[in-house]
Design a protein around this motif. Structure first.
Motif, short mmCIF file in Angstrom:
data_model
loop_
_atom_site.label_atom_id
_atom_site.label_comp_id
_atom_site.label_asym_id
_atom_site.label_seq_id
_atom_site.Cartn_x
_atom_site.Cartn_y
_atom_site.Cartn_z
N THR A 121 0.74 -1.10 0.05
CA THR A 121 0.10 -0.07 -0.03
C THR A 121 0.87 1.45 0.12
N GLU A 122 1.94 1.20 0.46
CA GLU A 122 3.04 2.11 0.59
C GLU A 122 3.53 2.35 -0.98
N GLN A 123 3.84 1.59 -1.61
CA GLN A 123 4.50 1.43 -2.87
C GLN A 123 3.72 1.53 -4.24
N ALA A 124 2.49 1.08 -3.88
CA ALA A 124 1.45 1.03 -5.09
C ALA A 124 1.40 2.44 -5.61
N VAL A 125 1.09 2.34 -6.94
CA VAL A 125 0.73 3.43 -7.66
C VAL A 125 -0.78 3.99 -7.29
N SER A 126 -1.47 2.81 -7.35
CA SER A 126 -2.83 3.08 -6.62
C SER A 126 -3.40 1.60 -6.08
N TRP A 127 -4.28 1.58 -5.07
CA TRP A 127 -4.76 0.48 -4.44
C TRP A 127 -6.22 0.91 -4.03
N ALA A 128 -7.28 -0.32 -4.07
CA ALA A 128 -8.58 -0.12 -3.55
C ALA A 128 -9.05 -1.47 -3.22
N VAL A 129 -10.08 -1.14 -2.25
CA VAL A 129 -10.82 -2.48 -2.05
C VAL A 129 -12.08 -2.12 -2.40
N GLY A 130 -13.01 -3.43 -2.52
CA GLY A 130 -14.54 -3.39 -2.67
C GLY A 130 -14.86 -4.33 -1.86
N TYR A 131 -16.22 -4.35 -1.39
CA TYR A 131 -16.95 -5.24 -0.57
C TYR A 131 -18.18 -5.58 -1.05
N ALA A 132 -18.86 -6.71 -0.75
CA ALA A 132 -20.29 -7.19 -0.89
C ALA A 132 -20.84 -7.70 0.42
N SER A 133 -21.56 -7.25 0.99
CA SER A 133 -22.08 -7.46 2.33
C SER A 133 -22.79 -9.01 2.56
N PRO A 134 -22.94 -9.42 3.63
CA PRO A 134 -23.58 -11.01 3.47
C PRO A 134 -24.91 -10.73 2.83
N GLU A 135 -25.62 -9.49 3.14
CA GLU A 135 -27.16 -9.16 2.84
C GLU A 135 -27.02 -9.39 1.15
N ARG A 136 -25.97 -8.64 0.53
CA ARG A 136 -25.77 -8.80 -0.83
C ARG A 136 -25.68 -10.11 -1.41
N ILE A 137 -24.68 -10.74 -0.73
CA ILE A 137 -24.34 -12.08 -1.16
C ILE A 137 -25.56 -12.93 -1.18
#
Length: 251
Positions: A121-137
């Motif tokens: 995360t320090e060296q990356a040009v860019s990074w991100a996370v996405g989520y799907a909740s238990p309800e959405r699953i």
């Protein structure tokens, strides 16, 4: 003359870059203890060279698609558990990135994943996370929820990627070029980085849930169907973070 204990302390404090000087300085010492220390230093150097060679093999796809300025690795964590979200990671590494020890997150210890997460995360040009909740699953099924989390992570990246290297899957409703790679988290440095970011993020979430629902052991099992988790389900019933569609055979 320096004692063996003093020389051992020097070796323990030596960086990788200092090992050749250590070996040159003490290789002529005839004392058995010093010879063992120089052999230890040589082994550390050999292991480092082996790891550097391994990392080069993880750059095959990055070199193959090197005409793209921003190559993004995409992977997920948490498709199989009975509880908690599915988390997708998307990472763009610098062109010449060679972060040592990146691998499929499942092949790394929790401590090593945490260490690498900080470096990535320090060296990356860019990074991100996405989520799907238990309800959405439960609503759209785990595969579609995983795709949704991946699209969310990719959409957060700035700069935007030019091409995606995905662990095994082709993500629907994405206009970017995609390269699905089976077991890609062990074959591509950028997918491996994404797998670590996704895994560490999800594990932290589950440790937080452990504080809310301590009966289920989420800090240890991370929501997977361990024997203790199943016994807790049968005793206490599901929590709001359980995936109801996954529980038919357990509770």
């Amino acid at each position: 003359m320096q004692s063996i204990i003093e020389i051992k302390k020097i070796l323990q404090a030596a960086s990788v870059q200092e090992l050749p000087d250590f070996i040159n300085t003490y290789s002529g010492d005839e004392r058995l203890g010093v010879r063992k220390l120089t052999e230890t230093a040589k082994k550390r150097l050999a292991e480092l060279e082996k790891e550097r060679a391994r990392i080069e093999t993880l750059r095959v796809y990055e070199e193959q698609y090197g005409e793209y300025d921003y190559i993004c690795g995409v992977d997920e964590a948490g498709r199989g558990p009975l509880a908690g979200p599915v988390v997708a990671g998307a990472v763009i590494l610098p062109k010449r990135c060679r972060i040592l020890y990146i691998n499929d997150s499942k092949q790394l210890s929790e401590k090593k994943r945490e260490e690498l997460y900080s470096v990535i995360t320090e060296q990356a040009v860019s990074w991100a996370v996405g989520y799907a909740s238990p309800e959405r699953i439960d609503e759209i099924n785990i595969l579609q929820a995983t795709y949704e989390a991946m699209r969310e992570a990719i959409g957060k990246l700035r700069p935007a990627p030019g091409i995606l290297l995905n662990d095994a899957v082709r993500i629907p409703d994405i206009s970017l070029p995609q390269v699905p790679i089976v077991k890609g988290d062990a074959k591509s440095i950028t997918i491996g980085a994404a797998s670590i970011v996704a895994k560490v993020t999800r594990d932290r979430i589950m440790r937080d849930y452990d504080q809310i629902y301590p009966e289920y052991g989420f800090s240890e099992n991370k929501g997977y169907g361990s024997q203790g988790h199943i016994e807790s389900l049968q005793k206490y019933g599901p929590t709001p973070i359980h995936r109801k569609s996954f529980l038919k055979n357990f509770a």
